[in-house]
Design a protein around this motif. Structure first.
Motif, PDB file in Angstrom:
ATOM      1  N   TRP A   1       0.838  -1.207   0.000  1.00 11.55           N
ATOM      2  CA  TRP A   1       0.000   0.000   0.000  1.00 11.55           C
ATOM      3  C   TRP A   1       0.866   1.246   0.000  1.00 11.55           C
ATOM      4  O   TRP A   1       0.630   2.166  -0.765  1.00 11.55           O
ATOM      5  CB  TRP A   1      -0.934   0.004   1.206  1.00 11.55           C
ATOM      6  CG  TRP A   1      -1.878  -1.135   1.192  1.00 11.55           C
ATOM      7  CD1 TRP A   1      -1.773  -2.295   1.895  1.00 11.55           C
ATOM      8  CD2 TRP A   1      -3.071  -1.262   0.412  1.00 11.55           C
ATOM      9  NE1 TRP A   1      -2.826  -3.136   1.612  1.00 11.55           N
ATOM     10  CE2 TRP A   1      -3.635  -2.519   0.700  1.00 11.55           C
ATOM     11  CE3 TRP A   1      -3.717  -0.440  -0.497  1.00 11.55           C
ATOM     12  CZ2 TRP A   1      -4.807  -2.968   0.122  1.00 11.55           C
ATOM     13  CZ3 TRP A   1      -4.883  -0.881  -1.078  1.00 11.55           C
ATOM     14  CH2 TRP A   1      -5.422  -2.126  -0.774  1.00 11.55           C
ATOM     15  N   THR A   2       1.856   1.277   0.870  1.00 12.59           N
ATOM     16  CA  THR A   2       2.645   2.502   1.009  1.00 12.59           C
ATOM     17  C   THR A   2       3.578   2.744  -0.166  1.00 12.59           C
ATOM     18  O   THR A   2       3.961   3.881  -0.412  1.00 12.59           O
ATOM     19  CB  THR A   2       3.458   2.488   2.324  1.00 12.59           C
ATOM     20  OG1 THR A   2       4.318   1.341   2.334  1.00 12.59           O
ATOM     21  CG2 THR A   2       2.536   2.444   3.530  1.00 12.59           C
ATOM     22  N   ASN A   3       3.958   1.707  -0.913  1.00 14.80           N
ATOM     23  CA  ASN A   3       4.836   1.929  -2.065  1.00 14.80           C
ATOM     24  C   ASN A   3       4.041   2.261  -3.330  1.00 14.80           C
ATOM     25  O   ASN A   3       4.606   2.441  -4.388  1.00 14.80           O
ATOM     26  CB  ASN A   3       5.766   0.741  -2.298  1.00 14.80           C
ATOM     27  CG  ASN A   3       5.079  -0.477  -2.892  1.00 14.80           C
ATOM     28  OD1 ASN A   3       3.907  -0.454  -3.264  1.00 14.80           O
ATOM     29  ND2 ASN A   3       5.814  -1.585  -2.972  1.00 14.80           N
ATOM     30  N   GLY A   4       2.717   2.300  -3.233  1.00  7.54           N
ATOM     31  CA  GLY A   4       1.883   2.696  -4.368  1.00  7.54           C
ATOM     32  C   GLY A   4       1.471   1.570  -5.290  1.00  7.54           C
ATOM     33  O   GLY A   4       0.812   1.802  -6.300  1.00  7.54           O
ATOM     34  N   THR A   5       1.850   0.323  -4.995  1.00 13.36           N
ATOM     35  CA  THR A   5       1.456  -0.803  -5.850  1.00 13.36           C
ATOM     36  C   THR A   5      -0.043  -1.018  -5.777  1.00 13.36           C
ATOM     37  O   THR A   5      -0.698  -1.239  -6.793  1.00 13.36           O
ATOM     38  CB  THR A   5       2.185  -2.091  -5.423  1.00 13.36           C
ATOM     39  OG1 THR A   5       3.594  -1.851  -5.479  1.00 13.36           O
ATOM     40  CG2 THR A   5       1.823  -3.241  -6.330  1.00 13.36           C
TER      41      THR A   5
END
Length: 160
Positions: free
Chosen positions: A139-143
């Protein structure tokens, strides 16, 4: 479950029989879907209801389309917890590192979330709801993408 799977459950925050944990946790296989899922507006949907009775005991129900009734899936829990009523979520707990490579899953959506008050089912508002965002590397890496289409009422979790 031993592997990644699609499941539905009710969690006991109050410590039914002395321990918190899943009271009901069922795999959403074809038999389960035959009872609890129907396609409405082009998407598979199931309906849950959580409420507290006059004694302050929490109940969890799942609508059984085959029987045409609400089925109690959570033994009444009487006690206190940090949660006043309940929550909706999509759990990605084990997707916490790059080794998992952020696997693709079907879209998950909650819509029309309401809370029962004395005699009605109004939509949630900021006065009776909070928004907790998804966590984990995917979630936090934008995937992955988590979006809220109607504040406090509708959310969607999208994976690649």
């Amino acid at each position: 479950m031993a592997t990644t799977a699609h499941a539905h459950g009710f969690w006991d925050h109050c410590g039914f029989d002395g321990a918190t944990g899943w009271q009901t946790f069922e795999g959403m296989d074809a038999t389960w879907k035959g009872k609890y899922v129907r396609v409405l507006d082009g998407e598979e949907r199931y309906f849950t209801e959580a409420y507290k009775d006059g004694s302050g005991c929490a109940h969890g129900l799942l609508y059984n389309f085959t029987l045409g009734l609400w089925e109690e899936k959570l033994t009444p829990i009487c006690g206190n917890s940090g949660f006043a009523t309940g929550w909706t979520m999509w759990e990605s707990h084990y997707l916490m590192d790059v080794a998992q490579r952020c696997p693709a899953f079907p879209r998950v959506r909650a819509s029309g979330i309401q809370i029962y008050t004395v005699s009605a089912w109004p939509a949630l508002t900021t006065s009776n709801s909070t928004q907790l965002g998804p966590y984990g590397l995917c979630w936090t890496n934008g995937t992955y993408n988590f979006s809220v289409s109607v504040p406090n009422s509708d959310w969607t979790a999208l994976t690649p």
